[in-house]
Write an enzyme that holds these catalytic residues in place. Sequence first.
Site, PDB file in Angstrom:
ATOM      1  N   HIS A  87      -5.610  -6.157   4.408  1.00 28.04           N
ATOM      2  CA  HIS A  87      -4.504  -5.010   3.649  1.00 28.04           C
ATOM      3  C   HIS A  87      -3.711  -5.036   5.477  1.00 28.04           C
ATOM      4  O   HIS A  87      -4.288  -3.745   6.405  1.00 28.04           O
ATOM      5  CB  HIS A  87      -5.362  -3.641   4.284  1.00 28.04           C
ATOM      6  N   CYS A 113      -1.964  -2.373   7.424  1.00 33.05           N
ATOM      7  CA  CYS A 113      -1.919  -1.736   7.363  1.00 33.05           C
ATOM      8  C   CYS A 113      -3.319  -1.257   7.985  1.00 33.05           C
ATOM      9  O   CYS A 113      -3.324  -0.332   9.414  1.00 33.05           O
ATOM     10  CB  CYS A 113      -1.792  -0.633   6.470  1.00 33.05           C
ATOM     11  N   CYS A 116       0.802  -0.960   0.004  1.00 32.19           N
ATOM     12  CA  CYS A 116      -0.457   0.176   0.192  1.00 32.19           C
ATOM     13  C   CYS A 116       0.740   1.208  -0.629  1.00 32.19           C
ATOM     14  O   CYS A 116       1.610   1.456   0.363  1.00 32.19           O
ATOM     15  CB  CYS A 116      -0.866  -0.287   1.299  1.00 32.19           C
ATOM     16  N   GLU A 117       0.918   1.683  -1.043  1.00 33.80           N
ATOM     17  CA  GLU A 117       1.383   3.101  -1.261  1.00 33.80           C
ATOM     18  C   GLU A 117       0.988   4.605   0.051  1.00 33.80           C
ATOM     19  O   GLU A 117       2.111   4.870   0.100  1.00 33.80           O
ATOM     20  CB  GLU A 117       0.988   4.181  -2.109  1.00 33.80           C
ATOM     21  N   HIS A 118      -0.243   4.157   0.722  1.00 31.17           N
ATOM     22  CA  HIS A 118      -0.552   5.305   1.867  1.00 31.17           C
ATOM     23  C   HIS A 118       1.053   4.608   3.485  1.00 31.17           C
ATOM     24  O   HIS A 118       1.271   5.604   3.773  1.00 31.17           O
ATOM     25  CB  HIS A 118      -1.300   5.277   2.197  1.00 31.17           C
ATOM     26  N   HIS A 119       0.769   3.264   3.298  1.00 35.31           N
ATOM     27  CA  HIS A 119       1.967   2.847   4.639  1.00 35.31           C
ATOM     28  C   HIS A 119       2.747   1.985   4.544  1.00 35.31           C
ATOM     29  O   HIS A 119       3.938   1.754   5.165  1.00 35.31           O
ATOM     30  CB  HIS A 119       0.563   1.937   5.942  1.00 35.31           C
ATOM     31  N   GLN A 133      -5.635  -0.494  -3.913  1.00 32.23           N
ATOM     32  CA  GLN A 133      -6.278  -1.616  -4.387  1.00 32.23           C
ATOM     33  C   GLN A 133      -7.039  -1.370  -5.734  1.00 32.23           C
ATOM     34  O   GLN A 133      -7.404  -2.189  -6.430  1.00 32.23           O
ATOM     35  CB  GLN A 133      -6.885  -2.331  -3.919  1.00 32.23           C
TER      36      GLN A 133
HETATM   37 ZN   LIG Z   1      -2.387   1.642   3.189  1.00 34.02          ZN
END
Ligand SMILES: [Zn+2]
Length: 194
Positions: A148, A150, A79-82, A120
């Site tokens: 996920h 995260c 995931c590109e956020h975490h 995703q």
């Molecule tokens: Zn994430």
Amino acid sequence: MIDHGDGAIARLVEQLLKELGEDVGREGLSRTPERVEKALRYLTSGYSKNVHDVLNDALFVEEYDEMVVVKDIDFFSMCEHHLLPFIGKCHVAYMPRRKIVGLSKIPRLVEMFSRRLQVQERLTTQIASTLDEALQPGGVAVVMEAIHLCMLMRGVEKQNSKAVTSAMLGAFRDRPETRAEFMELIKAGRGLRM
Ligand SMILES: [Zn+2]
């Protein structure tokens, strides 16, 4: 081929470990920065591949116009956020219109897009639109279900809750019976087996 890099990421990881309060000199961590660099470069190796490399030597003309389904493709992405993994199953179908693709290429396409920093939703539509462009089929369907880390590790969601995304193009979008047939075909054996 995996690019082991020039050590730039390893130096950043060493700094990161210090910021986290770790003793980077202790034995267990002595090779961690290099390992993390190697792992990160592998997990993002999809950036150095393109659709042409993956698909183009495996497109064939064939007068087959029934639904083709490849289901339960394992995928592993980040995931590109975490920068934490999300992992699950991908199900792909298309309705050929004179062009088919070697079946083994579909998991490789999923892998190419998965080994990048992703969300995703985008991963799902990239797989669908790439097949749509390459095959110009009567329709494409992609369903992805994933957990996920995260969400799980930070306690945002209950354990085992899955995110499900889908992209339906052409006949799969316009014809409910085609979409229903696909959903029926992927239902058997659905779910993560971990
Ligand atoms: Zn994430």
